[in-house]
Every structure is written in C-alpha cells, then in structure tokens.
Write an enzyme that holds these catalytic residues in place. Structure first.
Site, PDB file in Angstrom:
ATOM      1  N   CYS A  46     -13.532  50.301  11.162  1.00 50.35           N
ATOM      2  CA  CYS A  46     -12.698  49.525  10.250  1.00 50.35           C
ATOM      3  C   CYS A  46     -13.276  48.112  10.109  1.00 50.35           C
ATOM      4  O   CYS A  46     -13.877  47.579  11.038  1.00 50.35           O
ATOM      5  CB  CYS A  46     -11.268  49.453  10.782  1.00 50.35           C
ATOM      6  SG  CYS A  46     -10.146  48.583   9.650  1.00 50.35           S
ATOM      7  N   ASP A  90     -11.687  45.510  10.112  1.00 51.72           N
ATOM      8  CA  ASP A  90     -10.851  44.575  10.883  1.00 51.72           C
ATOM      9  C   ASP A  90     -11.706  43.713  11.812  1.00 51.72           C
ATOM     10  O   ASP A  90     -12.540  44.237  12.562  1.00 51.72           O
ATOM     11  CB  ASP A  90      -9.826  45.388  11.696  1.00 51.72           C
ATOM     12  CG  ASP A  90      -8.730  44.516  12.274  1.00 51.72           C
ATOM     13  OD1 ASP A  90      -9.046  43.573  13.028  1.00 51.72           O
ATOM     14  OD2 ASP A  90      -7.543  44.780  11.972  1.00 51.72           O
ATOM     15  N   ARG A 117     -11.144  42.362  14.455  1.00 53.81           N
ATOM     16  CA  ARG A 117     -10.907  42.514  15.895  1.00 53.81           C
ATOM     17  C   ARG A 117     -11.581  43.744  16.491  1.00 53.81           C
ATOM     18  O   ARG A 117     -11.391  44.032  17.678  1.00 53.81           O
ATOM     19  CB  ARG A 117      -9.389  42.583  16.146  1.00 53.81           C
ATOM     20  CG  ARG A 117      -8.642  41.350  15.690  1.00 53.81           C
ATOM     21  CD  ARG A 117      -7.150  41.603  15.616  1.00 53.81           C
ATOM     22  NE  ARG A 117      -6.821  42.560  14.558  1.00 53.81           N
ATOM     23  CZ  ARG A 117      -5.586  42.984  14.284  1.00 53.81           C
ATOM     24  NH1 ARG A 117      -4.556  42.536  15.001  1.00 53.81           N
ATOM     25  NH2 ARG A 117      -5.373  43.845  13.310  1.00 53.81           N
ATOM     26  N   HIS A 155      -8.521  52.248  14.777  1.00 54.47           N
ATOM     27  CA  HIS A 155      -7.843  51.409  15.779  1.00 54.47           C
ATOM     28  C   HIS A 155      -6.350  51.394  15.516  1.00 54.47           C
ATOM     29  O   HIS A 155      -5.908  51.407  14.356  1.00 54.47           O
ATOM     30  CB  HIS A 155      -8.407  49.980  15.770  1.00 54.47           C
ATOM     31  CG  HIS A 155      -8.137  49.225  14.510  1.00 54.47           C
ATOM     32  ND1 HIS A 155      -7.128  48.290  14.415  1.00 54.47           N
ATOM     33  CD2 HIS A 155      -8.701  49.286  13.292  1.00 54.47           C
ATOM     34  CE1 HIS A 155      -7.114  47.797  13.193  1.00 54.47           C
ATOM     35  NE2 HIS A 155      -8.044  48.382  12.477  1.00 54.47           N
ATOM     36  N   CYS A 161      -3.693  49.338  12.674  1.00 50.53           N
ATOM     37  CA  CYS A 161      -4.572  49.138  11.508  1.00 50.53           C
ATOM     38  C   CYS A 161      -3.737  48.790  10.268  1.00 50.53           C
ATOM     39  O   CYS A 161      -2.835  49.530   9.875  1.00 50.53           O
ATOM     40  CB  CYS A 161      -5.381  50.412  11.263  1.00 50.53           C
ATOM     41  SG  CYS A 161      -6.530  50.269   9.877  1.00 50.53           S
TER      42      CYS A 161
END
Ligand code: ZN
Length: 220
Positions: free
Chosen positions: A43, A45, A47, A99, A102
């Site tokens: 992803c 993202d 993080r 994750h 999400c």
C-alpha cells in the site's frame, strides 16, 4: 511557505555520509546493479515502508505500491513492474502486503463518494461483494475492516496467479507468491499462508496453455 522539504535534503546528506562512513565503496557497489530476491506489492500508506519494516536494505526488494495494494489486470504500471521483476530480475518471491487500518479498505467499505479514486476502490468493493455473507456477519466495524483487508490480500495474490507473466514463469522455474498483512499497531507482519507456487489452484478459464502457445508460435 512550508520549508519542511528541506529536511529531506538535509536527511539525505546525513544518510549518504553515514553510508560512506560505514563503507566507502557502498554506493559504488550499489550502482553496479541490482539483483533483489523479492517483489513487494504494498500500500502507498506512508506507514508501511517495505525495507524498514522487513529490516532490509537498498537493493534487496523491488517495490510497487498503490492504494490498498491491488493487483489489477489492466494496470499497465503494475504489470510492467511485475514483468520486469519476474522476467528480468528473476525474483524468487512476490509478496502482496496489506495492512490493518488501511484507509483504502475503509473507504471502499463505506458508501461515501470520494471522487475519481472510487473507480480504483471499486476493486475492493468487488472483493467485499464476493465475501459479503462472511463480512456482514462480523458486526464490529474494525474487525470487519481487518477481515476485508485479509480477503483483499488473498484476492490480489489470486490475481497475480492469473497473470500470463506469473504462469509463464511457473513453466520455467520456481516462483512463490505470498499474502501478508502488516499491523500498524504492533509492527508485526502476519503471513496469511496463501502461498502459490504453481497454477493448480487457479480456475481453469484463467489458466494459459503455454505449451500450446509455444507450438503455435513455432508454426508461424
Ligand atoms: Zn493502506
């Protein structure tokens, strides 16, 4: 004006100095070429950085990221990355890593209008629809989102197995597909054990008869 971007340039100088201090030949060695064993489809993202959470370094993982780690069979970007990683870099493992928590999964679970991205999230809505009986039986929204995150990863691994790129590789060598989910709250990766290393679990309509293709190609 926000000058925070300058911190990145400063950070980069520190990084380069640190690496050279540890090994004066570090960048000379890296620039000679790459032979990563892994392709990571994760992803976007911020993080979930592939190298950091797997304690690996530059040169070890070839990376493709998009919103909610999707493998969409018309995505020329993803397919180009996959082909390069499998056919040229000869990676041994392809990992789809989602994750928990999400934003893409949560957005797809809602009926809210977000804009163009809803067309992309539609792929997750399809996964939801396919597994609706199981998902609506989970009343807690976080748990439902977590389960959809897992089901989405499983579906994306299946999508990888359906590509001609992966199936062609399977006629030539070992190539393992994996589905993982990373926990933002504890930093731990959960292996969903959806390992594929051959096409026997793919529905027949998605299986390419590559031996026949070879014969046809030879006839032309
Ligand atoms: Zn995400």
């Amino acid at each position: 004006m926000d000058n925070s971007y300058q911190e990145l340039i400063k950070g980069n100088k520190l990084y380069a100095e640190h690496k050279l201090f540890q090994d004066p030949e570090y960048f000379n060695k890296l620039s000679a070429g790459q032979s990563p064993n892994y392709l990571w489809i994760g992803c976007s993202d911020s993080r979930v950085p592939a190298n950091e959470i797997t304690n690996t370094h530059s040169g070890e993982i070839f990376v493709h990221r998009n919103i909610a780690n999707l493998v969409v069979h018309t995505d020329t970007n993803m397919l180009s990355v996959l082909e390069y990683a499998v056919d040229f870099l000869k990676v041994k493992h392809v990992i789809v890593c989602g994750h928990y928590g999400c934003g893409g999964i949560n957005a797809a679970m809602s009926n809210s209008f977000h804009g163009f991205v809803d067309n992309w999230l539609r792929n997750i809505k399809d996964v939801y629809h396919k597994n609706e009986d199981e998902l609506i039986s989970i009343l807690d929204q976080t748990e439902r989102s977590n389960r959809l995150t897992e089901l989405n990863v499983v579906e994306q691994v299946r999508n990888l197995a359906k590509t001609s790129i992966v199936q062609k590789a399977w006629t030539e060598r070992d190539l393992h597909l994996h589905g993982w989910v990373y926990g933002l709250n504890n930093g731990i990766i959960k292996d969903l054990a959806v390992i594929h290393n051959g096409g026997e679990h793919i529905d027949s309509i998605y299986r390419f008869d590559l031996s026949q293709k070879q014969e046809t190609a030879n006839c032309v």
